[in-house]
Design a protein around this motif. Structure first.
Motif, mmCIF file in Angstrom:
data_model
loop_
_atom_site.group_PDB
_atom_site.id
_atom_site.type_symbol
_atom_site.label_atom_id
_atom_site.label_comp_id
_atom_site.label_asym_id
_atom_site.label_seq_id
_atom_site.Cartn_x
_atom_site.Cartn_y
_atom_site.Cartn_z
ATOM 1 N N HIS A 220 -60.440 61.890 -31.448
ATOM 2 C CA HIS A 220 -61.664 61.145 -31.715
ATOM 3 C C HIS A 220 -61.461 60.148 -32.859
ATOM 4 O O HIS A 220 -61.810 58.982 -32.764
ATOM 5 C CB HIS A 220 -62.767 62.151 -32.045
ATOM 6 C CG HIS A 220 -64.099 61.520 -32.218
ATOM 7 N ND1 HIS A 220 -65.200 62.213 -32.635
ATOM 8 C CD2 HIS A 220 -64.499 60.254 -32.028
ATOM 9 C CE1 HIS A 220 -66.219 61.392 -32.703
ATOM 10 N NE2 HIS A 220 -65.828 60.195 -32.336
ATOM 11 N N GLN A 223 -59.661 56.839 -32.139
ATOM 12 C CA GLN A 223 -60.279 55.797 -31.323
ATOM 13 C C GLN A 223 -60.658 54.561 -32.140
ATOM 14 O O GLN A 223 -60.443 53.443 -31.700
ATOM 15 C CB GLN A 223 -61.541 56.322 -30.615
ATOM 16 C CG GLN A 223 -61.299 57.480 -29.686
ATOM 17 C CD GLN A 223 -60.543 57.084 -28.437
ATOM 18 O OE1 GLN A 223 -59.485 56.473 -28.499
ATOM 19 N NE2 GLN A 223 -61.079 57.448 -27.291
ATOM 20 N N SER A 261 -53.762 54.445 -26.517
ATOM 21 C CA SER A 261 -55.180 54.667 -26.274
ATOM 22 C C SER A 261 -55.389 55.511 -25.015
ATOM 23 O O SER A 261 -56.214 56.420 -24.990
ATOM 24 C CB SER A 261 -55.863 53.305 -26.179
ATOM 25 O OG SER A 261 -56.988 53.360 -25.372
ATOM 26 N N GLN A 262 -54.588 55.227 -23.978
ATOM 27 C CA GLN A 262 -54.692 56.024 -22.745
ATOM 28 C C GLN A 262 -54.286 57.468 -22.991
ATOM 29 O O GLN A 262 -54.934 58.408 -22.530
ATOM 30 C CB GLN A 262 -53.770 55.444 -21.665
ATOM 31 C CG GLN A 262 -54.298 54.163 -21.050
ATOM 32 C CD GLN A 262 -53.439 53.685 -19.897
ATOM 33 O OE1 GLN A 262 -52.347 54.205 -19.676
ATOM 34 N NE2 GLN A 262 -53.914 52.709 -19.159
ATOM 35 N N LYS A 265 -56.952 59.284 -24.855
ATOM 36 C CA LYS A 265 -58.091 59.636 -24.002
ATOM 37 C C LYS A 265 -57.732 60.793 -23.085
ATOM 38 O O LYS A 265 -58.540 61.700 -22.867
ATOM 39 C CB LYS A 265 -58.492 58.430 -23.154
ATOM 40 C CG LYS A 265 -59.286 57.402 -23.924
ATOM 41 C CD LYS A 265 -59.754 56.331 -22.968
ATOM 42 C CE LYS A 265 -60.251 55.100 -23.685
ATOM 43 N NZ LYS A 265 -60.486 54.007 -22.760
ATOM 44 N N LEU A 268 -57.637 64.054 -25.038
ATOM 45 C CA LEU A 268 -59.003 64.439 -25.358
ATOM 46 C C LEU A 268 -59.666 65.056 -24.120
ATOM 47 O O LEU A 268 -60.351 66.070 -24.193
ATOM 48 C CB LEU A 268 -59.780 63.200 -25.819
ATOM 49 C CG LEU A 268 -61.163 63.428 -26.399
ATOM 50 C CD1 LEU A 268 -61.088 64.346 -27.595
ATOM 51 C CD2 LEU A 268 -61.782 62.104 -26.833
ATOM 52 N N LYS A 272 -61.095 68.797 -23.546
ATOM 53 C CA LYS A 272 -62.479 69.035 -23.141
ATOM 54 C C LYS A 272 -62.567 69.887 -21.888
ATOM 55 O O LYS A 272 -63.458 70.730 -21.768
ATOM 56 C CB LYS A 272 -63.187 67.703 -22.902
ATOM 57 C CG LYS A 272 -63.541 67.017 -24.187
ATOM 58 C CD LYS A 272 -64.292 65.768 -23.883
ATOM 59 C CE LYS A 272 -65.314 65.498 -24.956
ATOM 60 N NZ LYS A 272 -66.087 64.316 -24.630
ATOM 61 N N GLN A 277 -66.151 71.838 -21.632
ATOM 62 C CA GLN A 277 -67.233 70.993 -22.119
ATOM 63 C C GLN A 277 -67.884 70.171 -21.010
ATOM 64 O O GLN A 277 -68.854 69.479 -21.243
ATOM 65 C CB GLN A 277 -66.724 70.090 -23.245
ATOM 66 C CG GLN A 277 -66.734 70.831 -24.574
ATOM 67 C CD GLN A 277 -65.981 70.086 -25.646
ATOM 68 O OE1 GLN A 277 -64.766 69.937 -25.583
ATOM 69 N NE2 GLN A 277 -66.697 69.619 -26.641
ATOM 70 N N ALA B 80 -67.190 55.993 -29.712
ATOM 71 C CA ALA B 80 -65.786 56.332 -29.938
ATOM 72 C C ALA B 80 -65.486 57.669 -29.286
ATOM 73 O O ALA B 80 -64.365 58.095 -29.205
ATOM 74 C CB ALA B 80 -65.492 56.404 -31.423
ATOM 75 N N ASN B 82 -65.645 58.498 -26.336
ATOM 76 C CA ASN B 82 -65.084 58.372 -24.996
ATOM 77 C C ASN B 82 -65.620 59.468 -24.116
ATOM 78 O O ASN B 82 -64.936 60.022 -23.282
ATOM 79 C CB ASN B 82 -63.553 58.449 -25.040
ATOM 80 C CG ASN B 82 -62.970 58.373 -23.656
ATOM 81 O OD1 ASN B 82 -63.502 57.672 -22.803
ATOM 82 N ND2 ASN B 82 -61.904 59.103 -23.435
ATOM 83 N N PRO B 102 -61.526 52.392 -27.390
ATOM 84 C CA PRO B 102 -61.398 51.008 -27.854
ATOM 85 C C PRO B 102 -61.624 50.020 -26.708
ATOM 86 O O PRO B 102 -61.230 50.286 -25.597
ATOM 87 C CB PRO B 102 -59.945 50.960 -28.319
ATOM 88 C CG PRO B 102 -59.239 52.010 -27.522
ATOM 89 C CD PRO B 102 -60.252 53.025 -27.146
ATOM 90 N N ASP B 184 -57.816 54.182 -17.148
ATOM 91 C CA ASP B 184 -56.911 55.060 -17.884
ATOM 92 C C ASP B 184 -55.768 55.602 -17.036
ATOM 93 O O ASP B 184 -54.814 56.144 -17.548
ATOM 94 C CB ASP B 184 -57.689 56.220 -18.499
ATOM 95 C CG ASP B 184 -58.606 55.707 -19.588
ATOM 96 O OD1 ASP B 184 -58.265 54.672 -20.171
ATOM 97 O OD2 ASP B 184 -59.646 56.341 -19.824
#
Lengths: 419, 225
Positions: A220, A223, A261-262, A265, A268, A272, A277, B80, B82, B102, B184
């Protein structure tokens, strides 16, 4: 092997040689006692015979038994002496050889010597052994029964807390249980074990929870800096005076940033999924979902010119979070396109409660058991994150679907089975 | 055109402000929940960009507040986290769009323009750029009043270029815009080349100037002189 079975085997291993030694010992003891007894009886008889001889008026032969083995016979003068001999004679009545203990005694009285021969059948060796065998067989069977009964009893009562603990450990699942309470028991060792286990599971759970939290927080927190880099790059690209080399450097930075960034994500997302979640679910029609996703990916991979066949024989509806459903099916379709060759094929089938997707492609460069592991990817796909199938696996694990991979005739086949 | 940016991260706030200012918007900003509410209550904006995680409060509560007082402003939620849950919740309570961090500034730009277009019912709905005219309502394009039949991806590409005219757009940036939710999972951006080639061909066939400039190694620039 069960603890009780092992205990019994050890008991038997120790008691069998002991019993053997005891058997031999008993054999010698019994046979020598028997001999002593026979000799004593013969000796007493000899004394009786001598008393009778003293009453004789004149020498004569007397047969003391029907088989004429025991007798008193007058002989020429000899010194007084006696000895025992063992002999074997054939017994006509029983039709088998008979062991005999014979006492021969020379006795002289009133200037006349007599030979006193006295015989007594003794127990045969094989009869004695036979008796011993049966006795010991009986003892061993009693021992075995006793072992089993005692062990069963011990297992039921003494080891009960241990088996309870074992059961609890078996059922323990870090993801679902926060803590497992191993209860107090009266046996000291088991109590120590339970206390240690309580401590250990608590520590493991706390570490696990902390690590999960850390992964989530770290992803998190990353990001925002990534967003700043991306925006800064966007702005830099607009600068009119950039040289070609500079543009290429910027491009490198951009693609690395995008990958980061990928990756972030995806990690994350995995966290989750594992943390459950995505807890809201709804009915999802797979046929519609597949049709939509196939259209999306077809456009993306248009240049590969892959021919696709859709065989949706069954209408399948699953209960799942819509985001996860899209990831599950989308990642498998994307995978089939990504690792396909130019002018290759993809076949998608819905049947027997399963989603089956197969694609042409090169053989795997690694062990297929590692296929669903994180960051496992083909040497040729450098740009790939290697997390797509790990996400698929994570979803199937969390929602009790099964995913199977097989490769036949350079076809990669994934079978996703819904229960 | 007045925009309020609610974002607590100073570098991000500065960069977005600079960018939107250069795009010709009047832009104001707030760096926490309380200041944001103050601005909203005192002024009116055409568009509000709100970050979900804010000091002293949650950005989604600002969206709820705006809806409760019937604000006419268009709302774009930036997050943020996501988290697609945030997206669903944000859109549920009345936000117009959702942008996960981002993001590319050009993507934000396209979203703001699209949002403003949707809110601006009065006036000319068509986007006109020299000989190109786009009708966003029925997604149709014409060059010199002659209709050009475009595929969905080609249309998206053209609209993205026009929203971000005279800006260098990297291939990754364009690819992300075209792919949308699946961005992604995509690690190869070559597919945009096919769509771009077809789009250029179709436009040129109708007599349109080729505005697309290739920037070696980077991407493209839709250049209007």
């Amino acid at each position: 092997m069960k603890l009780t079975t092992k205990t019994i085997i050890y008991y038997l291993l120790i008691s069998l040689p002991l019993l053997l030694i005891a058997g031999l010992f008993s054999y010698y003891l019994i046979s020598s006692e028997l001999k002593d007894g026979t000799d004593e009886a013969l000796f007493k008889e000899k004394i009786n015979c001598e008393k009778q001889i003293q009453l004789f008026n004149q020498p004569k032969i007397i047969y003391l038994s029907l088989d004429s083995l025991s007798s008193i016979k007058p002989i020429v003068f000899t010194k007084n002496k006696f000895f025992y001999i063992d002999t074997l004679i054939y017994d006509k009545l029983e039709g088998e050889p008979l062991n005999l203990r014979i006492l021969k005694s020379f006795y002289t009285t009133k200037n006349q010597s007599y030979l006193i021969t006295l015989s007594k059948p003794t127990l045969e060796d094989d009869e004695l052994m036979e008796g011993l065998y049966s006795a010991f067989a009986l003892i061993i069977s009693f021992l075995l029964i006793a072992f089993f009964v005692v062990n069963w009893f011990i297992a039921k009562i003494l080891w009960k807390p241990f088996y309870t603990t074992l059961q609890q450990l078996n059922n323990y699942d870090l993801k679902n249980n926060a803590f497992t309470n191993f209860k107090n028991v009266s046996t000291k060792e088991f109590q120590q074990l339970n206390v240690a286990l309580n401590k250990m599971t608590e520590k493991i759970y706390l570490d696990y929870a902390q690590q999960k939290q850390f992964t989530e927080n770290a992803s998190h927190e990353m990001q925002t800096p990534l967003a700043i880099i991306k925006i800064a790059l966007d702005n830099l690209f607009q600068s009119p005076n950039l040289k070609e080399e500079e543009l290429l450097i910027l491009q490198n930075i951009e693609s690395a940033t995008n990958k980061l960034s990928q990756l972030n994500k995806a990690l994350l997302l995995l966290t989750k999924i594992e943390n459950n979640q995505f807890n809201t679910s709804q009915k999802i029609n797979l046929n519609a979902l597949i049709t939509r996703l196939v259209n999306d990916y077809q456009l993306i991979y248009e240049a590969k010119n892959v021919s696709l066949s859709l065989v949706l024989n069954q209408e399948i509806t699953i209960q799942l979070n819509p985001i996860l459903a899209e990831l599950l099916i989308g990642n498998l379709i994307n995978n089939a396109y990504k690792h396909n060759m130019a002018n290759g094929t993809i076949e998608i089938k819905l049947e027997n409660n399963s989603f089956i997707i197969s694609n042409s492609g090169n053989e795997l460069s690694f062990n297929k058991n590692d296929l669903f592991k994180r960051f496992k990817k083909d040497d040729t796909s450098k740009d790939s994150l290697g997390l797509g199938l790990a996400i698929v696996k994570s979803i199937t694990d969390n929602y009790n679907y099964t995913i199977l991979y097989t490769d036949t005739n350079s076809q990669h086949v994934f079978t996703l089975k819904f229960n | 055109m007045k925009i309020l940016l609610i974002e607590d991260e100073p570098d991000l706030r500065k960069a977005i402000k600079l960018f939107l200012h250069n795009e010709g918007y009047t832009i104001e900003s707030a760096d926490d929940f309380v200041k944001a509410l103050e601005k909203i209550n005192n002024y009116s904006y055409d568009c509000i960009l709100v970050d979900v995680t804010l000091p002293k409060g949650n950005g989604l509560d600002i969206v709820k507040h705006l809806k409760a007082c019937n604000s006419k402003a268009g709302i774009i939620v930036i997050s943020a986290k996501n988290s697609l849950d945030d997206k669903i919740e944000g859109l549920d309570i009345g936000a117009d769009d959702y942008l996960p961090k981002p993001f590319h500034l050009s993507e934000l730009n396209a979203r703001i323009k699209s949002l403003i277009r949707r809110r601006n019912f009065d006036g000319n709905k068509n986007i006109v750029l020299n000989e190109i005219s786009i009708n966003p309502e029925n997604r149709s394009v014409s060059v010199n009043n002659e209709e050009v039949i475009l595929t969905s991806k080609e249309y998206d590409l053209l609209l993205y270029f026009i929203s971000n005219k005279n800006r260098v757009l990297s291939k990754a940036n364009i690819a992300e815009h075209l792919v949308g939710d699946h961005a992604d999972q995509i690690d190869n951006h070559d597919f945009i080349y096919t769509h771009l080639k077809n789009l250029r061909k179709k436009l040129i066939e109708k007599g349109c100037t080729d505005y697309v400039q290739t920037i070696y190694g980077i991407g493209y620039n839709f250049k209007i002189l």
